[in-house]
Design a protein around this motif. Sequence first.
Motif, PDB file in Angstrom:
ATOM      1  N   THR A 167       0.810  -1.227   0.000  1.00 28.39           N
ATOM      2  CA  THR A 167       0.000   0.000   0.000  1.00 28.39           C
ATOM      3  C   THR A 167       0.844   1.278   0.000  1.00 28.39           C
ATOM      4  O   THR A 167       0.379   2.321  -0.435  1.00 28.39           O
ATOM      5  CB  THR A 167      -0.966   0.053   1.198  1.00 28.39           C
ATOM      6  N   PHE A 168       2.052   1.199   0.530  1.00 33.77           N
ATOM      7  CA  PHE A 168       2.922   2.385   0.523  1.00 33.77           C
ATOM      8  C   PHE A 168       4.154   2.173  -0.356  1.00 33.77           C
ATOM      9  O   PHE A 168       5.148   2.873  -0.226  1.00 33.77           O
ATOM     10  CB  PHE A 168       3.342   2.754   1.958  1.00 33.77           C
ATOM     11  N   ASP A 169       4.091   1.200  -1.240  1.00 32.81           N
ATOM     12  CA  ASP A 169       5.224   0.940  -2.126  1.00 32.81           C
ATOM     13  C   ASP A 169       5.476   2.176  -3.003  1.00 32.81           C
ATOM     14  O   ASP A 169       4.557   2.667  -3.680  1.00 32.81           O
ATOM     15  CB  ASP A 169       4.919  -0.274  -3.007  1.00 32.81           C
ATOM     16  N   PRO A 170       6.701   2.708  -3.009  1.00 29.25           N
ATOM     17  CA  PRO A 170       6.970   3.949  -3.746  1.00 29.25           C
ATOM     18  C   PRO A 170       6.630   3.845  -5.231  1.00 29.25           C
ATOM     19  O   PRO A 170       6.083   4.797  -5.808  1.00 29.25           O
ATOM     20  CB  PRO A 170       8.487   4.154  -3.560  1.00 29.25           C
TER      21      PRO A 170
ATOM     22  N   THR B 172      -1.702  -2.096 -11.359  1.00 28.75           N
ATOM     23  CA  THR B 172      -0.844  -2.617 -12.429  1.00 28.75           C
ATOM     24  C   THR B 172       0.602  -2.696 -11.939  1.00 28.75           C
ATOM     25  O   THR B 172       1.300  -3.697 -12.158  1.00 28.75           O
ATOM     26  CB  THR B 172      -0.930  -1.713 -13.682  1.00 28.75           C
ATOM     27  N   GLU B 173       1.033  -1.640 -11.244  1.00 24.97           N
ATOM     28  CA  GLU B 173       2.395  -1.634 -10.728  1.00 24.97           C
ATOM     29  C   GLU B 173       2.551  -2.682  -9.613  1.00 24.97           C
ATOM     30  O   GLU B 173       3.571  -3.375  -9.547  1.00 24.97           O
ATOM     31  CB  GLU B 173       2.768  -0.227 -10.215  1.00 24.97           C
ATOM     32  N   ALA B 174       1.531  -2.831  -8.769  1.00 25.25           N
ATOM     33  CA  ALA B 174       1.600  -3.823  -7.697  1.00 25.25           C
ATOM     34  C   ALA B 174       1.718  -5.233  -8.272  1.00 25.25           C
ATOM     35  O   ALA B 174       2.458  -6.077  -7.744  1.00 25.25           O
ATOM     36  CB  ALA B 174       0.367  -3.716  -6.790  1.00 25.25           C
ATOM     37  N   LEU B 175       1.004  -5.487  -9.373  1.00 24.71           N
ATOM     38  CA  LEU B 175       1.097  -6.801 -10.020  1.00 24.71           C
ATOM     39  C   LEU B 175       2.527  -7.033 -10.521  1.00 24.71           C
ATOM     40  O   LEU B 175       3.068  -8.135 -10.401  1.00 24.71           O
ATOM     41  CB  LEU B 175       0.084  -6.885 -11.174  1.00 24.71           C
ATOM     42  N   ARG B 176       3.133  -5.972 -11.085  1.00 20.58           N
ATOM     43  CA  ARG B 176       4.521  -6.105 -11.548  1.00 20.58           C
ATOM     44  C   ARG B 176       5.455  -6.386 -10.371  1.00 20.58           C
ATOM     45  O   ARG B 176       6.371  -7.211 -10.471  1.00 20.58           O
ATOM     46  CB  ARG B 176       4.958  -4.823 -12.280  1.00 20.58           C
ATOM     47  N   GLN B 177       5.216  -5.691  -9.264  1.00 19.22           N
ATOM     48  CA  GLN B 177       6.040  -5.906  -8.060  1.00 19.22           C
ATOM     49  C   GLN B 177       5.878  -7.346  -7.564  1.00 19.22           C
ATOM     50  O   GLN B 177       6.846  -8.010  -7.202  1.00 19.22           O
ATOM     51  CB  GLN B 177       5.620  -4.942  -6.943  1.00 19.22           C
ATOM     52  N   LEU B 178       4.631  -7.801  -7.555  1.00 18.47           N
ATOM     53  CA  LEU B 178       4.342  -9.173  -7.118  1.00 18.47           C
ATOM     54  C   LEU B 178       5.141 -10.173  -7.971  1.00 18.47           C
ATOM     55  O   LEU B 178       5.674 -11.152  -7.471  1.00 18.47           O
ATOM     56  CB  LEU B 178       2.834  -9.424  -7.249  1.00 18.47           C
ATOM     57  N   ARG B 179       5.218  -9.876  -9.282  1.00 18.40           N
ATOM     58  CA  ARG B 179       5.885 -10.808 -10.197  1.00 18.40           C
ATOM     59  C   ARG B 179       7.392 -10.750 -10.080  1.00 18.40           C
ATOM     60  O   ARG B 179       8.061 -11.773 -10.223  1.00 18.40           O
ATOM     61  CB  ARG B 179       5.461 -10.522 -11.654  1.00 18.40           C
ATOM     62  N   LYS B 180       7.937  -9.542  -9.855  1.00 17.23           N
ATOM     63  CA  LYS B 180       9.396  -9.486  -9.871  1.00 17.23           C
ATOM     64  C   LYS B 180      10.026  -9.555  -8.482  1.00 17.23           C
ATOM     65  O   LYS B 180      11.245  -9.582  -8.369  1.00 17.23           O
ATOM     66  CB  LYS B 180       9.897  -8.265 -10.655  1.00 17.23           C
TER      67      LYS B 180
ATOM     68  N   ALA C 169      -5.126  -2.249  -3.217  1.00 21.36           N
ATOM     69  CA  ALA C 169      -6.027  -1.147  -3.585  1.00 21.36           C
ATOM     70  C   ALA C 169      -7.481  -1.622  -3.482  1.00 21.36           C
ATOM     71  O   ALA C 169      -7.898  -2.047  -2.412  1.00 21.36           O
ATOM     72  CB  ALA C 169      -5.704  -0.638  -4.979  1.00 21.36           C
ATOM     73  N   VAL C 170      -8.216  -1.526  -4.568  1.00 23.19           N
ATOM     74  CA  VAL C 170      -9.588  -2.024  -4.596  1.00 23.19           C
ATOM     75  C   VAL C 170      -9.896  -2.443  -6.028  1.00 23.19           C
ATOM     76  O   VAL C 170      -9.330  -1.909  -6.976  1.00 23.19           O
ATOM     77  CB  VAL C 170     -10.593  -0.950  -4.095  1.00 23.19           C
TER      78      VAL C 170
END
Lengths: 404, 82
Positions: A57-60, A285-293, A248-249
């Motif tokens: 939730t606070f990922d830059p 979208t960015e959180a999904l990328r973070q989850l993947r990498k 997020a939601v």
Amino acid sequence: MGLFDRFASVEQAHTEVKARVDDPFGVRMDRMLSPTEAIIGNRPTILVGTNNYLGLTFDPACIEAAHKALDAYGTGTTGSRIANGSYAPHRELEHELADFYGRRHCMVFTTGYQANLGVISTLAGPQDYLLIDADSHASIYDACRLGTATVVRFKHNDAEDLDKRLRRLADEPGNKVIVTEGIYSMLGDQAPLKEMAEVKRKHGAWMVLDEAHSMGVLGQTGRGLAEEQGVEADMDFIVGTFSKSLGAVGGFCASDHPQFDLMRIVCRPYMFTASLPPSVIASVTEALRQLRKRPELRTQLWDNVATLYDGFQRHGFALGPQKGPVVAIKLPSPDLAVGFWRALLDQGVYVNLALPPATPQGTALLRCSVCAAHSRAQLDKVVAITAEIGRELGVIGQELRAAG
Amino acid sequence: MGLMEREDVAVFEQVVALLEPFRKAEGAITRETDISQDLKLDSLAVMDLMMELEETFDVTIPLNLVAEIRTVGDLAEAIRRR
């Protein structure tokens, strides 16, 4: 008869709880200090009830993506995808989710609740059968009421019982659609998907799997329980949410069914609601990328799960049956749970109070959810405070007291 | 008593027997007994009871019927029609 008379028993129960403690369903986070800490009533409080499993939730990077989308696309879409058009970021997120799940299609919904509501109510028609787990989330039950199919419940996480119920329907001509969840939100237990997939194949049924609490948590690449148990090919429709691991939601459904996109023009909870704000889409979208990498987020989460679960267990608390990001302490009565919950909050620990009828088998629970961003020190403190209150309230350490 | 009636009584008696452990209020159970008002069963308990009955009679009682079933007589009738 008054408009709200039929809620008299709910009102009474709520009034009784409020008479003892401040409204447990009205907690206010005045300020967020981090994904795992907030100011509640002037007190810094460790949050152990957020469903924020990966702590994004606070990922830059997520915040920056949201800022950029806000500047580029404005505050909201002000309408539904079908009536007012899709924004490019919505389509992009759908493509990335489809790619993540290795499916041809994906649809994004405005909430996870609406994803279940829409997908389940649309897939099964008047001649069809929905087979749902008895402990299904409210969104699944509500989908059954919105839809026109005949609804049959099977015993919670019981593949044999599911088999029996499908056998009774063997001569009925309609489609059979099974609905199950990866991780159940109250006790944190996981579905026996392998066995259920076998039953599904045997009866030629379809299967919808809700990975709300297992996305980003289970499986080699974080796709969820189906990946973990190696049965992704049997899951015809994967439903999930953005409000847990992705911080997020929103909700989604991914599938390989060739006619999947028809849902965009027949699924009412998709068609008749405004689409998500572009900033939300961007952070997801960015959180999904973070989850993947960043698989290390998952590793950290599971380390934390072990700390909390083993810590509680060491002190003798009765817990849910399976280790996972949802750790539930079972208490003997709602009264005790309310008092325990309040005592925890007074000492700066926020967990979820879960009472019947929202809980399975009428249990009263202190429902904790673990976050990858929890520090070891935070979790040790949570375990210590919980154990202290547990002893004071006589929930644990009975034998010690008897001996003393 | 004809076959249909005998069947009906048998189903009703079995339903009453199954209701015993779920029953919270006092008093004999009749066909007119209201499941939520008289037996104080909430909607969750009624759904769980239906699962028991499906097992006992090896029938499917869809969840869709729960809203229509008010009395013990309604319940027995729903099973008999399956």
